[in-house]
Write an enzyme that holds these catalytic residues in place. Structure first.
Site, PDB file in Angstrom:
ATOM      1  N   GLY A   1       2.879   2.559  10.714  1.00 37.49           N
ATOM      2  CA  GLY A   1       3.795   3.683  10.518  1.00 37.49           C
ATOM      3  C   GLY A   1       4.527   4.104  11.778  1.00 37.49           C
TER       4      GLY A   1
ATOM      5  CG  ASN B   1      -1.742   1.198   1.405  1.00 35.63           C
ATOM      6  OD1 ASN B   1      -1.799   2.045   0.514  1.00 35.63           O
ATOM      7  ND2 ASN B   1      -2.431   1.313   2.542  1.00 35.63           N
ATOM      8  CD1 TRP B   2       3.258   0.953  -3.105  1.00 32.12           C
ATOM      9  CD2 TRP B   2       3.388   2.328  -4.875  1.00 32.12           C
ATOM     10  NE1 TRP B   2       3.890   0.275  -4.120  1.00 32.12           N
ATOM     11  CE2 TRP B   2       3.983   1.092  -5.220  1.00 32.12           C
ATOM     12  CE3 TRP B   2       3.352   3.340  -5.840  1.00 32.12           C
ATOM     13  CZ2 TRP B   2       4.538   0.858  -6.472  1.00 32.12           C
ATOM     14  CZ3 TRP B   2       3.901   3.096  -7.091  1.00 32.12           C
ATOM     15  CH2 TRP B   2       4.492   1.870  -7.400  1.00 32.12           C
ATOM     16  CE  LYS B   3      -0.171   3.148   4.772  1.00 33.41           C
ATOM     17  NZ  LYS B   3      -0.051   3.226   6.219  1.00 33.41           N
TER      18      LYS B   3
ATOM     19  CG  HIS C   1      -5.751   1.762   5.565  1.00 30.40           C
ATOM     20  ND1 HIS C   1      -5.289   2.703   6.455  1.00 30.40           N
ATOM     21  CD2 HIS C   1      -4.718   0.925   5.319  1.00 30.40           C
ATOM     22  CE1 HIS C   1      -4.022   2.447   6.720  1.00 30.40           C
ATOM     23  NE2 HIS C   1      -3.646   1.374   6.055  1.00 30.40           N
TER      24      HIS C   1
ATOM     25  CB  SER D   1       5.844  -1.393  11.868  1.00 31.73           C
ATOM     26  OG  SER D   1       5.399  -0.063  12.088  1.00 31.73           O
TER      27      SER D   1
ATOM     28  CD  GLU E   1      -2.792   5.402   6.831  1.00 27.80           C
ATOM     29  OE1 GLU E   1      -2.842   5.407   5.587  1.00 27.80           O
ATOM     30  OE2 GLU E   1      -1.831   4.928   7.470  1.00 27.80           O
TER      31      GLU E   1
ATOM     32  CD  GLU F   1      -3.139  -2.369   7.520  1.00 21.61           C
ATOM     33  OE1 GLU F   1      -2.196  -2.687   6.794  1.00 21.61           O
ATOM     34  OE2 GLU F   1      -3.638  -1.238   7.508  1.00 21.61           O
TER      35      GLU F   1
ATOM     36  N   GLY G   1       3.061  -1.030   4.213  1.00 23.82           N
ATOM     37  CA  GLY G   1       3.069   0.398   3.900  1.00 23.82           C
ATOM     38  C   GLY G   1       4.467   0.860   3.550  1.00 23.82           C
ATOM     39  N   GLY G   2       5.143   1.471   4.516  1.00 22.46           N
ATOM     40  CA  GLY G   2       6.458   2.071   4.289  1.00 22.46           C
ATOM     41  C   GLY G   2       7.447   1.181   3.545  1.00 22.46           C
TER      42      GLY G   2
END
Ligand code: 13P
Length: 252
Positions: free
Chosen positions: A175, A9-11, A97, A215, A99, A169, A236-237
């Protein structure tokens, strides 16, 4: 055997040039060292989705979107419909998600409708659930997750539910660099699978891919993926670096 999935997930990261370069690097990584038996998905920002579909055509990398709207079409400025995603060759869509729940007020009812639209258009929903830090500290995480599953999924027909991928999640791990321990992840994944079994039967639950997100990185992916109910990751990251993402996909 259950499907193993590693989804990136590149966000809201990467411009067009960077997105193209990341996909090229990823394709090189997987050409050099394939990840047999693992479904690899990338979910770029919306403007690059079509280009990434074209770039990955004929490869083992599949494409997802980070969201879709809960209505079929209409006057919803700035939104994207499930049918539009399907029409450009997208296969997965991340829904629910934290976010989106936190910053855009997406409720379980919204997310349930989004899942319906996704399934109607033959997209695989990756349904995200997970507790906040205060909910974990209060020992309420099972209750919170059960409520999220019930509200977004239990209305589905078994043939629909069989297509859904779930991502656990924990919000406190997203993150933050703080990962759930493999034992914490396993405990919740087993709980989710049990709830799906209670609702839809053991056979369906055993076939359901449940991913861990929060993470997840090359250094901890293997210990998480070794857990019997952890079927992969929503990253993510670490999905923003081709070598790290590929290393995670090679961690089974
Ligand atoms: P991080 O891997 O950056 O913690 O993000 C996880 C996530 O939210 C994936 O959807």
């Amino acid at each position: 055997m259950r499907e193993k999935i590693v989804a990136g997930n590149w966000k809201m990261n990467k411009n067009r040039t960077e997105a193209k370069a990341l996909v090229s690097e990823l394709l090189k990584e997987f050409k050099h060292k394939p990840a047999p038996g693992v479904t690899v998905v990338v979910a770029p920002p919306m403007p690059f989705t079509g280009e990434v579909v074209d770039q990955t055509a004929g490869t083992s990398v599949q494409v997802g979107a980070q969201n879709c709207h809960q209505s079929e079409s209409g006057a919803y400025t700035g939104e994207v419909a499930a049918e539009m995603l399907k029409s450009i060759g997208v296969q997965y869509v991340i829904l629910g998600h934290s976010e989106r729940r936190t910053y855009y007020g997406e409720t379980d009812a919204f997310v349930a409708a989004k899942i319906d639209r996704a399934l109607e258009h033959d997209l695989v929903p990756i349904y995200c659930c997970g507790e906040l830090l205060e909910e974990r500290k209060a020992g309420r995480h099972f209750e919170v997750i059960e409520a999220q599953l019930k509200a977004a999924l239990y209305h589905l027909h078994p043939t629909e539910m069989a297509k859904v991928v779930i991502a656990y999640e924990p919000v406190w791990a997203i993150g933050t660099g703080e990962t759930a321990t493999p034992e914490q992840a396993q405990e919740v994944h087993a709980f989710i699978r049990q709830k799906i079994a209670d609702q839809y039967g053991r056979e369906l639950a055993e076939g359901c891919a449940i991913l861990y997100g929060g993470s997840c990185k090359p250094s901890n992916a293997q210990s998480l993926f070794l857990q019997p109910d952890v079927d992969g990751g929503l990253i993510g990251g670490a999905s923003l670096k081709a070598a790290d993402f590929a290393a995670i996909a090679h961690s089974f």
